[in-house]
Scaffold this motif. Structure first.
Motif, PDB file in Angstrom:
ATOM      1  N   MET A  71       0.976  -1.050   0.057  1.00 28.39           N
ATOM      2  CA  MET A  71       0.030  -0.186  -0.091  1.00 28.39           C
ATOM      3  C   MET A  71       0.972   1.285  -0.027  1.00 28.39           C
ATOM      4  SD  MET A  71      -2.713   0.966   2.791  1.00 28.39           S
ATOM      5  CE  MET A  71      -3.883   2.251   2.700  1.00 28.39           C
ATOM      6  N   THR A  72       0.579   2.307  -0.997  1.00 23.39           N
ATOM      7  CA  THR A  72       1.170   3.527  -0.712  1.00 23.39           C
ATOM      8  C   THR A  72       0.927   4.304   0.232  1.00 23.39           C
ATOM      9  OG1 THR A  72       1.412   3.261  -3.209  1.00 23.39           O
ATOM     10  CG2 THR A  72       1.675   5.436  -2.444  1.00 23.39           C
ATOM     11  N   ILE A  73       1.771   5.039   0.814  1.00 29.45           N
ATOM     12  CA  ILE A  73       1.524   5.770   2.096  1.00 29.45           C
ATOM     13  C   ILE A  73       1.360   7.282   1.362  1.00 29.45           C
ATOM     14  CG2 ILE A  73       2.322   6.715   4.210  1.00 29.45           C
ATOM     15  CD1 ILE A  73       1.707   3.696   4.149  1.00 29.45           C
ATOM     16  N   PRO A  74       0.285   7.832   1.601  1.00 33.42           N
ATOM     17  CA  PRO A  74       0.016   9.328   1.396  1.00 33.42           C
ATOM     18  C   PRO A  74       0.994  10.101   1.821  1.00 33.42           C
ATOM     19  CG  PRO A  74      -2.049   8.327   2.218  1.00 33.42           C
ATOM     20  CD  PRO A  74      -0.787   7.233   2.446  1.00 33.42           C
ATOM     21  N   ALA A  75       1.075  11.229   1.514  1.00 27.06           N
ATOM     22  CA  ALA A  75       1.850  12.292   1.987  1.00 27.06           C
ATOM     23  C   ALA A  75       1.494  12.847   3.370  1.00 27.06           C
ATOM     24  CB  ALA A  75       2.126  13.662   1.009  1.00 27.06           C
ATOM     25  N   THR A  76       2.236  13.121   4.132  1.00 26.06           N
ATOM     26  CA  THR A  76       2.121  13.661   5.442  1.00 26.06           C
ATOM     27  C   THR A  76       1.277  15.172   5.222  1.00 26.06           C
ATOM     28  OG1 THR A  76       3.824  12.836   6.543  1.00 26.06           O
ATOM     29  CG2 THR A  76       2.716  14.698   7.670  1.00 26.06           C
ATOM     30  N   GLY A  77       0.030  15.328   6.033  1.00 19.72           N
ATOM     31  CA  GLY A  77      -0.616  16.668   6.109  1.00 19.72           C
ATOM     32  C   GLY A  77      -1.749  16.358   4.982  1.00 19.72           C
ATOM     33  N   THR A  78      -1.956  15.245   4.431  1.00 17.82           N
ATOM     34  CA  THR A  78      -2.990  15.172   3.374  1.00 17.82           C
ATOM     35  C   THR A  78      -4.200  14.347   3.726  1.00 17.82           C
ATOM     36  OG1 THR A  78      -2.021  13.031   2.430  1.00 17.82           O
ATOM     37  CG2 THR A  78      -1.504  14.994   1.468  1.00 17.82           C
ATOM     38  N   LEU A  79      -5.191  14.569   3.445  1.00 17.38           N
ATOM     39  CA  LEU A  79      -6.580  13.661   3.578  1.00 17.38           C
ATOM     40  C   LEU A  79      -6.170  12.256   3.091  1.00 17.38           C
ATOM     41  CD1 LEU A  79      -9.413  13.578   4.379  1.00 17.38           C
ATOM     42  CD2 LEU A  79     -10.324  14.149   2.290  1.00 17.38           C
ATOM     43  N   ALA A  80      -6.168  11.369   4.059  1.00 15.73           N
ATOM     44  CA  ALA A  80      -5.664  10.166   3.805  1.00 15.73           C
ATOM     45  C   ALA A  80      -6.536   8.699   4.097  1.00 15.73           C
ATOM     46  CB  ALA A  80      -4.336   9.911   4.483  1.00 15.73           C
ATOM     47  N   TRP A  81      -7.610   9.222   4.456  1.00 14.74           N
ATOM     48  CA  TRP A  81      -8.730   8.151   4.948  1.00 14.74           C
ATOM     49  C   TRP A  81      -9.753   8.674   5.079  1.00 14.74           C
ATOM     50  CZ3 TRP A  81      -7.782   2.937   4.081  1.00 14.74           C
ATOM     51  CH2 TRP A  81      -8.650   2.278   4.501  1.00 14.74           C
ATOM     52  N   PHE A  82     -11.158   8.137   5.008  1.00 17.03           N
ATOM     53  CA  PHE A  82     -12.209   8.656   5.620  1.00 17.03           C
ATOM     54  C   PHE A  82     -13.038   7.170   6.292  1.00 17.03           C
ATOM     55  CE2 PHE A  82     -13.629   6.989   1.448  1.00 17.03           C
ATOM     56  CZ  PHE A  82     -14.860   6.538   1.441  1.00 17.03           C
ATOM     57  N   GLU A  83     -14.046   7.380   7.187  1.00 19.78           N
ATOM     58  CA  GLU A  83     -14.656   6.203   7.766  1.00 19.78           C
ATOM     59  C   GLU A  83     -16.053   6.792   7.749  1.00 19.78           C
ATOM     60  OE1 GLU A  83     -13.074   4.034  11.006  1.00 19.78           O
ATOM     61  OE2 GLU A  83     -14.363   5.486  12.110  1.00 19.78           O
ATOM     62  N   VAL A  84     -17.086   5.730   7.596  1.00 10.64           N
ATOM     63  CA  VAL A  84     -18.657   5.786   7.502  1.00 10.64           C
ATOM     64  C   VAL A  84     -18.732   4.995   8.735  1.00 10.64           C
ATOM     65  CG1 VAL A  84     -20.729   5.684   6.547  1.00 10.64           C
ATOM     66  CG2 VAL A  84     -18.998   6.428   5.239  1.00 10.64           C
ATOM     67  N   ALA A  85     -19.273   5.593   9.897  1.00 10.66           N
ATOM     68  CA  ALA A  85     -19.620   4.735  11.060  1.00 10.66           C
ATOM     69  C   ALA A  85     -21.191   4.557  11.195  1.00 10.66           C
ATOM     70  CB  ALA A  85     -19.332   5.309  12.580  1.00 10.66           C
ATOM     71  N   SER A  86     -21.530   3.156  11.225  1.00 11.81           N
ATOM     72  CA  SER A  86     -23.123   3.217  10.989  1.00 11.81           C
ATOM     73  C   SER A  86     -23.515   2.002  12.022  1.00 11.81           C
ATOM     74  CB  SER A  86     -23.207   2.700   9.595  1.00 11.81           C
ATOM     75  OG  SER A  86     -24.953   2.350   9.478  1.00 11.81           O
ATOM     76  N   ASP A  87     -24.765   2.048  12.349  1.00  8.69           N
ATOM     77  CA  ASP A  87     -25.391   0.803  13.070  1.00  8.69           C
ATOM     78  C   ASP A  87     -25.814  -0.100  12.179  1.00  8.69           C
ATOM     79  OD1 ASP A  87     -27.522   2.357  12.342  1.00  8.69           O
ATOM     80  OD2 ASP A  87     -28.358   2.727  14.008  1.00  8.69           O
ATOM     81  N   ASP A  88     -26.035   0.306  10.615  1.00  6.53           N
ATOM     82  CA  ASP A  88     -26.380  -0.732   9.749  1.00  6.53           C
ATOM     83  C   ASP A  88     -25.185  -0.842   8.544  1.00  6.53           C
ATOM     84  OD1 ASP A  88     -27.853  -2.109   7.661  1.00  6.53           O
ATOM     85  OD2 ASP A  88     -29.152  -0.353   7.148  1.00  6.53           O
ATOM     86  N   PRO A  89     -24.197  -1.395   8.934  1.00  3.37           N
ATOM     87  CA  PRO A  89     -23.127  -1.399   7.705  1.00  3.37           C
ATOM     88  C   PRO A  89     -23.612  -2.146   6.554  1.00  3.37           C
ATOM     89  CG  PRO A  89     -22.694  -2.755   9.803  1.00  3.37           C
ATOM     90  CD  PRO A  89     -23.938  -2.075  10.164  1.00  3.37           C
ATOM     91  N   GLU A  90     -24.344  -3.037   6.764  1.00  3.61           N
ATOM     92  CA  GLU A  90     -24.868  -3.664   5.385  1.00  3.61           C
ATOM     93  C   GLU A  90     -25.621  -2.439   4.537  1.00  3.61           C
ATOM     94  OE1 GLU A  90     -24.435  -6.632   3.943  1.00  3.61           O
ATOM     95  OE2 GLU A  90     -23.206  -7.229   5.586  1.00  3.61           O
ATOM     96  N   GLY A  91     -26.222  -1.859   5.126  1.00  4.33           N
ATOM     97  CA  GLY A  91     -27.159  -0.820   4.304  1.00  4.33           C
ATOM     98  C   GLY A  91     -26.079   0.274   3.908  1.00  4.33           C
ATOM     99  N   ALA A  92     -25.132   0.461   4.627  1.00  4.69           N
ATOM    100  CA  ALA A  92     -24.261   1.536   4.268  1.00  4.69           C
ATOM    101  C   ALA A  92     -23.626   1.104   3.077  1.00  4.69           C
ATOM    102  CB  ALA A  92     -23.480   2.007   5.408  1.00  4.69           C
TER     103      ALA A  92
END
Length: 130
Positions: free
Chosen positions: A1-22
């Protein structure tokens, strides 16, 4: 996996009580694919890495909260030094909500912060090489 540059938007996360639906919603809307995260899933979490259509590596994840947290989405910035970034955020008027500096093998150290306006975001350092 390539590591993004420091200080960049590097990941996002959706937290859900219905992960199948998400997963169904975002997969259908954006043609994303999903795969269980081995290191997190083995620890008992429902975590699914997200890869964009044609993408070579994951760009985010869906976290199944089991109803233990409110549903939310958060972005993560890659930092070189988690502790130093938390300290600087506090000096600038932000708040450290929580830190996990030793999450386990293959998992990055991370923290949740709030900016002075109350917006939540995350920071992380790359996991140590195995």
């Amino acid at each position: 996996m390539t590591i993004p540059a420091t200080g960049t938007l590097a990941w996002f996360e959706v937290a859900s009580d219905d992960p199948e639906g998400a997963q169904k919603f975002y997969g259908s809307l954006f043609d994303w694919t999903f795969e269980s995260s081995g290191s997190l899933t083995s620890g008992g979490l429902d975590y699914r890495n997200i890869t964009a259509s044609g993408g070579q590596q994951p760009m985010g994840g869906i976290f199944g909260t089991g109803g233990q947290l409110p549903n939310h989405a958060v972005f993560y910035i890659l930092v070189a030094d988690l502790e130093a970034t938390c300290a600087e955020a506090e000096q600038l008027g932000g708040t450290v909500i929580s830190k996990n500096v030793d999450p386990g093998p293959g998992t990055p150290a991370f923290a949740y912060l709030r900016d002075p306006s109350g917006n939540q975001f995350g920071i992380f350092t790359p996991p140590a090489a195995a």
